[in-house]
Design a protein around this motif. Structure first.
Motif, PDB file in Angstrom:
ATOM      1  N   ILE A  62       0.972  -1.437  -0.084  1.00  0.00           N
ATOM      2  CA  ILE A  62       0.075  -0.002   0.230  1.00  0.00           C
ATOM      3  C   ILE A  62       0.849   1.073  -0.083  1.00  0.00           C
ATOM      4  CG2 ILE A  62      -1.760   1.287   1.242  1.00  0.00           C
ATOM      5  CD1 ILE A  62      -2.805  -1.062  -0.041  1.00  0.00           C
ATOM      6  N   TRP A  63       0.809   2.110  -0.994  1.00  0.00           N
ATOM      7  CA  TRP A  63       1.422   3.292  -0.997  1.00  0.00           C
ATOM      8  C   TRP A  63       0.246   4.426  -0.948  1.00  0.00           C
ATOM      9  CZ3 TRP A  63       6.365   5.328  -0.850  1.00  0.00           C
ATOM     10  CH2 TRP A  63       6.276   6.543  -1.080  1.00  0.00           C
ATOM     11  N   GLY A  64      -0.007   5.301   0.014  1.00  0.00           N
ATOM     12  CA  GLY A  64      -1.037   6.065   0.252  1.00  0.00           C
ATOM     13  C   GLY A  64      -2.150   5.272   0.310  1.00  0.00           C
ATOM     14  N   ASN A  65      -3.189   5.663  -0.660  1.00  0.00           N
ATOM     15  CA  ASN A  65      -4.543   4.549  -0.556  1.00  0.00           C
ATOM     16  C   ASN A  65      -4.680   3.809  -1.550  1.00  0.00           C
ATOM     17  OD1 ASN A  65      -5.330   6.342   1.578  1.00  0.00           O
ATOM     18  ND2 ASN A  65      -6.126   7.972   0.159  1.00  0.00           N
ATOM     19  N   ALA A  66      -3.440   3.626  -2.242  1.00  0.00           N
ATOM     20  CA  ALA A  66      -3.458   2.422  -3.359  1.00  0.00           C
ATOM     21  C   ALA A  66      -2.509   1.529  -3.244  1.00  0.00           C
ATOM     22  CB  ALA A  66      -2.961   3.423  -4.578  1.00  0.00           C
ATOM     23  N   GLU A  67      -2.775   0.407  -3.889  1.00  0.00           N
ATOM     24  CA  GLU A  67      -1.973  -0.877  -3.712  1.00  0.00           C
ATOM     25  C   GLU A  67      -1.325  -0.830  -4.877  1.00  0.00           C
ATOM     26  OE1 GLU A  67      -2.566  -5.398  -2.706  1.00  0.00           O
ATOM     27  OE2 GLU A  67      -3.336  -5.092  -4.537  1.00  0.00           O
ATOM     28  N   VAL A  68       0.173  -1.014  -4.785  1.00  0.00           N
ATOM     29  CA  VAL A  68       1.117  -0.706  -6.152  1.00  0.00           C
ATOM     30  C   VAL A  68       1.891  -2.126  -6.210  1.00  0.00           C
ATOM     31  CG1 VAL A  68       0.911   1.677  -5.829  1.00  0.00           C
ATOM     32  CG2 VAL A  68       2.783   0.415  -4.612  1.00  0.00           C
ATOM     33  N   ILE A 136      -2.443  16.055 -11.062  1.00  0.00           N
ATOM     34  CA  ILE A 136      -2.159  15.048 -10.057  1.00  0.00           C
ATOM     35  C   ILE A 136      -3.136  14.197  -9.866  1.00  0.00           C
ATOM     36  CG2 ILE A 136      -1.526  14.679  -7.626  1.00  0.00           C
ATOM     37  CD1 ILE A 136       0.670  15.668  -9.789  1.00  0.00           C
ATOM     38  N   THR A 137      -4.728  14.777  -9.746  1.00  0.00           N
ATOM     39  CA  THR A 137      -5.801  13.758  -9.610  1.00  0.00           C
ATOM     40  C   THR A 137      -6.214  12.950 -10.497  1.00  0.00           C
ATOM     41  OG1 THR A 137      -7.299  15.556  -9.984  1.00  0.00           O
ATOM     42  CG2 THR A 137      -6.712  15.463  -7.743  1.00  0.00           C
ATOM     43  N   ARG A 138      -5.661  13.277 -11.704  1.00  0.00           N
ATOM     44  CA  ARG A 138      -6.144  12.458 -13.153  1.00  0.00           C
ATOM     45  C   ARG A 138      -5.365  11.153 -13.158  1.00  0.00           C
ATOM     46  NH1 ARG A 138      -8.168  16.356 -17.721  1.00  0.00           N
ATOM     47  NH2 ARG A 138      -9.724  17.685 -16.668  1.00  0.00           N
ATOM     48  N   ILE A 139      -4.210  11.185 -12.652  1.00  0.00           N
ATOM     49  CA  ILE A 139      -3.174  10.071 -12.678  1.00  0.00           C
ATOM     50  C   ILE A 139      -3.299   9.293 -11.541  1.00  0.00           C
ATOM     51  CG2 ILE A 139      -1.655  11.261 -14.308  1.00  0.00           C
ATOM     52  CD1 ILE A 139       0.184  11.912 -11.874  1.00  0.00           C
ATOM     53  N   ARG A 140      -2.950   7.834 -11.686  1.00  0.00           N
ATOM     54  CA  ARG A 140      -3.206   6.926 -10.787  1.00  0.00           C
ATOM     55  C   ARG A 140      -1.650   6.114 -10.619  1.00  0.00           C
ATOM     56  NH1 ARG A 140      -4.177   1.736 -10.831  1.00  0.00           N
ATOM     57  NH2 ARG A 140      -4.748   2.043 -13.070  1.00  0.00           N
ATOM     58  N   ILE A 141      -1.306   6.209  -9.423  1.00  0.00           N
ATOM     59  CA  ILE A 141       0.056   5.303  -9.093  1.00  0.00           C
ATOM     60  C   ILE A 141       0.003   3.928  -9.307  1.00  0.00           C
ATOM     61  CG2 ILE A 141      -0.111   5.100  -6.699  1.00  0.00           C
ATOM     62  CD1 ILE A 141       2.972   5.598  -6.500  1.00  0.00           C
ATOM     63  N   ASP A 142       0.747   3.192 -10.229  1.00  0.00           N
ATOM     64  CA  ASP A 142       0.520   1.857 -10.591  1.00  0.00           C
ATOM     65  C   ASP A 142       1.715   1.088  -9.826  1.00  0.00           C
ATOM     66  OD1 ASP A 142      -1.573   1.706 -12.067  1.00  0.00           O
ATOM     67  OD2 ASP A 142      -0.411   1.749 -13.824  1.00  0.00           O
ATOM     68  N   GLY A 143       2.993   1.660  -9.723  1.00  0.00           N
ATOM     69  CA  GLY A 143       4.078   0.776  -9.179  1.00  0.00           C
ATOM     70  C   GLY A 143       5.397   1.696  -8.757  1.00  0.00           C
ATOM     71  N   ILE A 144       6.229   0.959  -8.224  1.00  0.00           N
ATOM     72  CA  ILE A 144       7.509   1.699  -7.694  1.00  0.00           C
ATOM     73  C   ILE A 144       8.625   0.696  -7.799  1.00  0.00           C
ATOM     74  CG2 ILE A 144       8.847   3.120  -6.243  1.00  0.00           C
ATOM     75  CD1 ILE A 144       6.167   3.792  -4.648  1.00  0.00           C
ATOM     76  N   ASP A 157      -0.484   5.501 -13.973  1.00  0.00           N
ATOM     77  CA  ASP A 157      -1.356   5.322 -15.239  1.00  0.00           C
ATOM     78  C   ASP A 157      -2.005   6.890 -15.568  1.00  0.00           C
ATOM     79  OD1 ASP A 157      -3.912   5.424 -16.636  1.00  0.00           O
ATOM     80  OD2 ASP A 157      -4.444   3.439 -16.039  1.00  0.00           O
ATOM     81  N   GLY A 158      -1.717   7.062 -16.744  1.00  0.00           N
ATOM     82  CA  GLY A 158      -2.197   8.871 -17.047  1.00  0.00           C
ATOM     83  C   GLY A 158      -3.402   9.206 -17.072  1.00  0.00           C
ATOM     84  N   GLY A 159      -4.312   8.194 -16.611  1.00  0.00           N
ATOM     85  CA  GLY A 159      -5.778   8.441 -16.825  1.00  0.00           C
ATOM     86  C   GLY A 159      -6.179   9.407 -17.687  1.00  0.00           C
ATOM     87  N   THR A 160      -6.757  10.426 -17.635  1.00  0.00           N
ATOM     88  CA  THR A 160      -7.278  11.158 -18.461  1.00  0.00           C
ATOM     89  C   THR A 160      -6.610  12.375 -18.824  1.00  0.00           C
ATOM     90  OG1 THR A 160      -8.920  12.442 -16.755  1.00  0.00           O
ATOM     91  CG2 THR A 160      -9.843  10.623 -17.963  1.00  0.00           C
ATOM     92  N   ALA A 161      -5.408  12.564 -17.865  1.00  0.00           N
ATOM     93  CA  ALA A 161      -4.468  13.920 -18.065  1.00  0.00           C
ATOM     94  C   ALA A 161      -4.010  13.844 -19.461  1.00  0.00           C
ATOM     95  CB  ALA A 161      -3.329  13.574 -17.112  1.00  0.00           C
ATOM     96  N   PHE A 162      -3.930  12.931 -20.228  1.00  0.00           N
ATOM     97  CA  PHE A 162      -3.304  12.881 -21.396  1.00  0.00           C
ATOM     98  C   PHE A 162      -4.002  12.264 -22.471  1.00  0.00           C
ATOM     99  CE2 PHE A 162       0.264  13.124 -18.447  1.00  0.00           C
ATOM    100  CZ  PHE A 162       0.702  14.379 -18.628  1.00  0.00           C
ATOM    101  N   GLY A 163      -5.684  12.564 -22.563  1.00  0.00           N
ATOM    102  CA  GLY A 163      -6.368  11.859 -23.483  1.00  0.00           C
ATOM    103  C   GLY A 163      -6.488  10.363 -23.146  1.00  0.00           C
TER     104      GLY A 163
END
Length: 185
Positions: A62-68, A136-144, A157-163
């Motif tokens: 868990i990183w912040g609120n996300a599993e990575v 920042i809110t449009r992207i989602r952390i996937d891994g480190i 994951d770039g989400g909707t930040a870059f189309g």
């Protein structure tokens, strides 16, 4: 006398046969070993499993609120004498993990600095506006991923930040912090 070619003798055939037998034994052992998981235990980050295809040790945390996904990379490949090196990379990961809020802030600052203008260009085409915080809110952390020498790479994951369909990578070092962020895909 370059036209004279050496004809293999019986000694050469024996050597070749031994090489082939060794290779076949190695492959058979590798096939058996593929079924046996190779694990690395870290007292803070938990159990990592060796992913043969990538040559890295992997787990989820868990990183912040996300599993990575968390990976310890070092190009270990076929080697079996990597325990100390993996432990050194894991130590860097623990240092990083111990200050999640601090690292998250620094990583987000790097993303804003390096990718905000690009995000504005992408969203302008869709006739929408984006702020640095929206990015920042449009992207989602996937891994480190962690590597020898204190190097790290954070994937989003770039989400909707870059189309859509694009990712964000932040590369850095434990000593100098995040160095740059880039969009890919």
């Amino acid at each position: 006398m370059s036209w004279i070619h050496r004809i293999p003798g019986i000694g050469d055939l024996i050597d070749l046969g031994q090489d082939i037998a060794y290779e076949l034994r190695r492959r058979k052992l590798d096939k058996q070993d593929e079924k046996t998981p190779i694990l690395f235990e870290d007292e803070v980050l938990g159990t990592f499993k060796f992913w043969r295809e990538a040559g890295s040790f992997e787990t989820r945390r868990i990183w912040g609120n996300a599993e990575v996904a968390v990976s310890l990379n070092g190009g270990w490949g076929e080697r079996t004498d990597y325990t100390e090196e993996v432990a050194a990379v894991a130590l860097g990961a623990r240092i990083f993990w111990a200050d999640q809020p601090g690292w998250q802030t620094r990583i987000e600052e790097c993303i804003r600095r390096d990718l905000f203008e690009l995000a504005q260009e992408w969203t302008a085409d869709a006739e929408e506006t984006i702020t640095p915080d929206d990015l920042i809110t449009r992207i989602r952390i996937d891994g480190i991923g962690f590597e020898p020498g204190g190097h790290f790479c954070v994937w989003y994951d770039g989400g909707t930040a870059f189309g859509g369909g694009h990712g964000v990578t932040v590369v850095g070092n434990l000593e100098t912090g995040p160095e740059y962020a880039e969009m890919h895909g």
